[in-house]
Design a protein around this motif. Structure first.
Motif, PDB file in Angstrom:
ATOM      1  N   VAL A  11       1.129  -1.135  -0.152  1.00 39.69           N
ATOM      2  CA  VAL A  11       0.096   0.031  -0.008  1.00 39.69           C
ATOM      3  C   VAL A  11       0.856   1.320   0.025  1.00 39.69           C
ATOM      4  O   VAL A  11       1.680   1.439   0.712  1.00 39.69           O
ATOM      5  N   ILE A  12       0.934   1.937  -0.912  1.00 42.60           N
ATOM      6  CA  ILE A  12       1.634   3.205  -1.204  1.00 42.60           C
ATOM      7  C   ILE A  12       0.848   4.575  -0.768  1.00 42.60           C
ATOM      8  O   ILE A  12      -0.172   4.658  -1.520  1.00 42.60           O
ATOM      9  N   ALA A  13       1.531   5.085   0.125  1.00 43.21           N
ATOM     10  CA  ALA A  13       0.761   6.518   0.511  1.00 43.21           C
ATOM     11  C   ALA A  13       1.780   7.682   0.213  1.00 43.21           C
ATOM     12  O   ALA A  13       2.987   7.737   0.809  1.00 43.21           O
ATOM     13  N   GLY A  15       1.480  11.221   0.828  1.00 36.25           N
ATOM     14  CA  GLY A  15       0.717  12.119   1.703  1.00 36.25           C
ATOM     15  C   GLY A  15       0.229  11.550   3.187  1.00 36.25           C
ATOM     16  O   GLY A  15       0.851  10.687   3.517  1.00 36.25           O
ATOM     17  N   ALA A  16      -0.868  11.970   3.337  1.00 37.49           N
ATOM     18  CA  ALA A  16      -1.651  11.429   4.985  1.00 37.49           C
ATOM     19  C   ALA A  16      -1.590  10.232   4.649  1.00 37.49           C
ATOM     20  O   ALA A  16      -2.129   9.606   3.724  1.00 37.49           O
ATOM     21  N   ILE A  17      -1.742   9.244   5.953  1.00 42.19           N
ATOM     22  CA  ILE A  17      -1.637   7.793   5.863  1.00 42.19           C
ATOM     23  C   ILE A  17      -2.959   7.689   6.717  1.00 42.19           C
ATOM     24  O   ILE A  17      -3.339   6.804   7.415  1.00 42.19           O
ATOM     25  N   THR A  18      -4.099   8.635   6.599  1.00 39.20           N
ATOM     26  CA  THR A  18      -5.255   8.468   7.479  1.00 39.20           C
ATOM     27  C   THR A  18      -5.955   7.254   6.918  1.00 39.20           C
ATOM     28  O   THR A  18      -6.559   6.535   7.906  1.00 39.20           O
ATOM     29  N   TYR A  19      -6.348   7.009   5.800  1.00 34.07           N
ATOM     30  CA  TYR A  19      -6.881   6.142   5.308  1.00 34.07           C
ATOM     31  C   TYR A  19      -6.463   4.582   5.676  1.00 34.07           C
ATOM     32  O   TYR A  19      -7.054   3.605   5.724  1.00 34.07           O
ATOM     33  N   ILE A  20      -5.100   4.571   5.809  1.00 38.85           N
ATOM     34  CA  ILE A  20      -4.379   3.313   5.959  1.00 38.85           C
ATOM     35  C   ILE A  20      -4.718   3.118   7.535  1.00 38.85           C
ATOM     36  O   ILE A  20      -4.931   1.932   8.030  1.00 38.85           O
ATOM     37  N   ALA A  21      -4.391   4.125   8.323  1.00 42.73           N
ATOM     38  CA  ALA A  21      -4.754   3.847   9.849  1.00 42.73           C
ATOM     39  C   ALA A  21      -6.176   3.590   9.882  1.00 42.73           C
ATOM     40  O   ALA A  21      -6.327   2.646  10.757  1.00 42.73           O
ATOM     41  N   TYR A  22      -7.232   4.073   9.326  1.00 40.79           N
ATOM     42  CA  TYR A  22      -8.539   3.747   9.349  1.00 40.79           C
ATOM     43  C   TYR A  22      -8.788   2.343   9.261  1.00 40.79           C
ATOM     44  O   TYR A  22      -9.544   1.538   9.768  1.00 40.79           O
ATOM     45  N   ALA A  23      -8.249   2.008   7.926  1.00 38.15           N
ATOM     46  CA  ALA A  23      -8.221   0.416   7.626  1.00 38.15           C
ATOM     47  C   ALA A  23      -7.727  -0.518   8.508  1.00 38.15           C
ATOM     48  O   ALA A  23      -8.439  -1.425   9.091  1.00 38.15           O
ATOM     49  N   ILE A  24      -6.798  -0.151   9.254  1.00 41.25           N
ATOM     50  CA  ILE A  24      -5.932  -0.771  10.357  1.00 41.25           C
ATOM     51  C   ILE A  24      -6.919  -1.048  11.590  1.00 41.25           C
ATOM     52  O   ILE A  24      -7.169  -2.050  12.029  1.00 41.25           O
ATOM     53  N   LEU A  25      -7.827   0.095  11.824  1.00 40.56           N
ATOM     54  CA  LEU A  25      -8.360   0.361  12.921  1.00 40.56           C
ATOM     55  C   LEU A  25      -9.878  -0.641  12.982  1.00 40.56           C
ATOM     56  O   LEU A  25     -10.239  -1.314  13.604  1.00 40.56           O
ATOM     57  N   ILE A  26     -10.204  -0.510  11.763  1.00 39.87           N
ATOM     58  CA  ILE A  26     -11.713  -1.241  11.422  1.00 39.87           C
ATOM     59  C   ILE A  26     -11.399  -2.707  10.944  1.00 39.87           C
ATOM     60  O   ILE A  26     -12.411  -3.621  11.097  1.00 39.87           O
ATOM     61  N   ASN A  27     -10.091  -3.150  10.676  1.00 39.67           N
ATOM     62  CA  ASN A  27      -9.918  -4.524  10.159  1.00 39.67           C
ATOM     63  C   ASN A  27      -8.406  -4.773  10.616  1.00 39.67           C
ATOM     64  O   ASN A  27      -7.664  -5.008   9.704  1.00 39.67           O
ATOM     65  N   PRO A  28      -8.116  -5.211  12.076  1.00 37.85           N
ATOM     66  CA  PRO A  28      -6.667  -5.350  12.201  1.00 37.85           C
ATOM     67  C   PRO A  28      -6.234  -6.634  11.576  1.00 37.85           C
ATOM     68  O   PRO A  28      -5.063  -6.718  11.715  1.00 37.85           O
ATOM     69  N   TRP A  38       5.237   4.740   2.808  1.00 37.04           N
ATOM     70  CA  TRP A  38       4.855   6.076   3.085  1.00 37.04           C
ATOM     71  C   TRP A  38       5.780   7.113   2.525  1.00 37.04           C
ATOM     72  O   TRP A  38       6.803   7.009   3.249  1.00 37.04           O
ATOM     73  N   LEU A  39       5.566   7.823   1.835  1.00 43.46           N
ATOM     74  CA  LEU A  39       6.453   9.243   1.489  1.00 43.46           C
ATOM     75  C   LEU A  39       5.716  10.353   2.544  1.00 43.46           C
ATOM     76  O   LEU A  39       4.822  10.922   2.351  1.00 43.46           O
ATOM     77  N   GLY A  40       6.327  10.507   3.751  1.00 45.68           N
ATOM     78  CA  GLY A  40       6.026  11.249   4.673  1.00 45.68           C
ATOM     79  C   GLY A  40       6.965  11.456   5.952  1.00 45.68           C
ATOM     80  O   GLY A  40       7.898  10.460   5.957  1.00 45.68           O
ATOM     81  N   VAL A  72       7.691   0.936   5.278  1.00 47.63           N
ATOM     82  CA  VAL A  72       8.657   1.216   4.793  1.00 47.63           C
ATOM     83  C   VAL A  72       8.605   3.000   4.595  1.00 47.63           C
ATOM     84  O   VAL A  72       7.734   3.426   3.854  1.00 47.63           O
ATOM     85  N   GLN A  73       9.245   3.735   5.483  1.00 48.45           N
ATOM     86  CA  GLN A  73       9.069   5.062   5.395  1.00 48.45           C
ATOM     87  C   GLN A  73      10.079   5.974   4.433  1.00 48.45           C
ATOM     88  O   GLN A  73      11.326   5.367   4.544  1.00 48.45           O
ATOM     89  N   LEU A  74       9.637   6.611   3.568  1.00 43.29           N
ATOM     90  CA  LEU A  74      10.458   7.488   2.761  1.00 43.29           C
ATOM     91  C   LEU A  74      10.514   8.911   3.257  1.00 43.29           C
ATOM     92  O   LEU A  74       9.422   9.824   3.098  1.00 43.29           O
TER      93      LEU A  74
END
Length: 96
Positions: A11-13, A15-28, A38-40, A72-74
């Motif tokens: 999953v390449i982000a 910008g913000a990783i809000t939707y990735i965090a949301y996906a993890i919270l609703i479906n761990p 993540w480029l951030g 993987v943080q960039l």
């Protein structure tokens, strides 16, 4: 296709990783089946963490980094920005 820890979904982000965090919270259950790229944020030795994408969504970054998922943080400042600036300057000198 079914993703697994042996065949994860990348999953390449940019910008913000809000939707990735949301996906993890609703479906761990996805935690061990994804790799977040993540480029951030800034380099870990950078004097501050006031990079736009991280600074605006600190809670999301905490969820993703604390989830145990592969990340993987960039980092922008200190890594990507420095590399891109150097490459652009070099290219401009070569291109004349």
């Amino acid at each position: 296709m079914r993703y697994s820890s042996d065949r994860p979904l990348y999953v390449i982000a940019i910008g913000a990783i809000t939707y990735i965090a949301y996906a993890i919270l609703i479906n761990p259950e996805i935690i061990d089946r994804i790799v977040v790229v993540w480029l951030g944020g800034n380099a870990h030795e950078w004097p501050d963490t006031k990079e736009f994408n991280m600074y605006q969504y600190v809670a999301s970054a905490r969820v993703v980094f604390g989830s145990g998922s592969a990340v993987v943080q960039l980092p922008c400042m200190g890594v990507v920005f420095r590399s891109c600036s150097f490459e652009a300057g070099t290219w401009l000198l070569v291109a004349g």
